[in-house]
Design a protein around this motif. Structure first.
Motif, mmCIF file in Angstrom:
data_model
loop_
_atom_site.group_PDB
_atom_site.id
_atom_site.type_symbol
_atom_site.label_atom_id
_atom_site.label_comp_id
_atom_site.label_asym_id
_atom_site.label_seq_id
_atom_site.Cartn_x
_atom_site.Cartn_y
_atom_site.Cartn_z
ATOM 1 N N ASP A 249 0.820 -1.206 0.000
ATOM 2 C CA ASP A 249 0.000 0.000 0.000
ATOM 3 C C ASP A 249 0.859 1.263 0.000
ATOM 4 O O ASP A 249 0.473 2.282 -0.569
ATOM 5 C CB ASP A 249 -0.940 -0.017 1.211
ATOM 6 N N GLY B 246 1.690 1.877 -3.535
ATOM 7 C CA GLY B 246 0.557 1.894 -4.458
ATOM 8 C C GLY B 246 0.244 3.260 -5.036
ATOM 9 O O GLY B 246 0.107 3.406 -6.259
ATOM 10 N N GLU B 247 0.141 4.271 -4.192
ATOM 11 C CA GLU B 247 -0.226 5.609 -4.662
ATOM 12 C C GLU B 247 0.825 6.218 -5.591
ATOM 13 O O GLU B 247 0.478 6.699 -6.672
ATOM 14 C CB GLU B 247 -0.485 6.531 -3.458
ATOM 15 N N VAL C 17 0.743 5.025 -9.220
ATOM 16 C CA VAL C 17 -0.283 5.597 -10.091
ATOM 17 C C VAL C 17 0.196 6.920 -10.689
ATOM 18 O O VAL C 17 0.053 7.167 -11.894
ATOM 19 C CB VAL C 17 -1.598 5.805 -9.301
ATOM 20 N N CYS D 77 2.642 12.016 -1.078
ATOM 21 C CA CYS D 77 1.581 11.095 -0.686
ATOM 22 C C CYS D 77 2.114 9.992 0.218
ATOM 23 O O CYS D 77 1.388 9.486 1.079
ATOM 24 C CB CYS D 77 0.793 10.579 -1.885
ATOM 25 N N GLN D 78 3.393 9.661 0.067
ATOM 26 C CA GLN D 78 3.960 8.672 0.996
ATOM 27 C C GLN D 78 4.150 9.280 2.383
ATOM 28 O O GLN D 78 3.850 8.638 3.391
ATOM 29 C CB GLN D 78 5.291 8.140 0.470
ATOM 30 N N ARG E 125 0.889 9.436 4.152
ATOM 31 C CA ARG E 125 0.493 8.127 4.684
ATOM 32 C C ARG E 125 1.243 7.822 5.976
ATOM 33 O O ARG E 125 0.638 7.415 6.976
ATOM 34 C CB ARG E 125 0.758 7.041 3.642
ATOM 35 N N ASN F 225 -3.758 0.156 4.037
ATOM 36 C CA ASN F 225 -5.070 0.692 3.681
ATOM 37 C C ASN F 225 -6.145 0.127 4.597
ATOM 38 O O ASN F 225 -6.089 -1.037 5.000
ATOM 39 C CB ASN F 225 -5.409 0.328 2.237
#
Lengths: 169, 169
Positions: A35, A38-39, A42, A125-126, A129, B154
């Motif tokens: 995860d 994952g972002e 993209v 974005c990491q 998170r 997630n």
DNA sequence: CATATATGTCAACAACACTGACTTAATTTT
DNA sequence: AAAATTAAGTCAGTGTTGTTGACATATATG
């Protein structure tokens, strides 16, 4: 008696070292890493890039002026693998590659404005998170998180975290 | 003002949420995962397998009798990707695939003795690494390690760890 | 000048992911 | 019973990321 049976018996006293606990750790690492990556994957796909590009951009950002050889040492991939990815990033103006005046065999790497912008989006974005996870788990948990992860890393790279600075030798 | 500048200001109060702390977490995850997967990769290469085979073997071991569809849900890859890897493991007698008597569309998966032997070797060296790290970091650190990793995952898969059993729905 | 170092390049290959289209078998729904 | 859905499998093509091996070039060091 099998190896795993021996381990079970040996670890019965410390339940945080039981096979089940260790197995849970393996899964946590698998899902968290899946995860975690994952972002950015993209975002990278939009530019026709992959995870390898992310790693190069990331380490050039953190080690401005790093040479190709030192980057290879961090990533532990072959120069042919790096070359394909790095070449793309240089050609498409995400990374600026210049001859080192001190040793003209060396090429120093820095991010361009374009590269910095992409790096911000990816790391953003990491970081978000991780930040959410840190906040939810609390400062004590963070200490433990870092302590265990540091110990998981092979001894030769562990100094990068236990010691002072980035240390990319 | 850039996004990262805003973040810096917002996080100046909590130093465990500073950009530098978060950046360190990204690196810890990168290096830990790289070394965590390094040893099994070598073993797998001997059998002509890769990391994807490891994941399949691992989750079949932990979820004996799992169906192909549920495995796809855990791995989050396409059935074409799984098919290649799973097909090899079945053909080479590491995994036994049988029609589910209850719903004859489904195929249930279990490890053969050969599969169990390989799984032990693979999980063995990863468990050993985690076990050493746990022991070196201590039981309190382990609690924090798991808490943070769980939060990184997630939300939809997080229940697998916060709740009771494996929960592969 | 010889050797070592830093970098780059060409070619071939393998693992592992993807999309898209299609098939077969079995179950469920209407 | 017919239609729709579900589970699984297959074929073909593509892309990223890693590998090995061989070779080329420029620069620095002995």
């Amino acid at each position: 008696m099998s190896q795993s049976d021996q381990e079970s018996l040996a670890n019965d006293q410390d339940d945080y070292l039981s096979n089940e606990e260790l197995r849970q750790a393996l899964e946590l690492l698998f899902f968290a890493y899946r995860d975690f990556t994952g972002e950015p994957d993209v975002i990278l796909a939009n530019d026709g890039f992959g995870r390898a590009h992310h790693r190069v951009i990331y380490f050039v950002k953190c080690n401005p002026g790093i040479t190709v050889n030192r980057l290879l040492g961090i990533l532990k991939i072959t120069k042919q693998s790096l070359s394909r990815v790095l070449g793309q990033l240089v050609r498409e103006d995400f990374i600026l590659q210049q001859t080192d005046p001190g040793d003209r065999r060396r090429r120093t790497l820095v991010l361009t404005d374009k590269g910095n912008a992409l790096e911000s989006r990816l790391t953003g974005c990491q970081s978000a998170r991780i930040g959410r996870a840190y906040k939810a788990a609390g400062v004590d948990a963070v200490r433990g998180f870092k302590a265990v992860l540091t110990q998981i890393i092979n001894a030769d790279d562990r100094a990068r975290f236990t010691g002072g600075g980035p240390h990319t030798d």
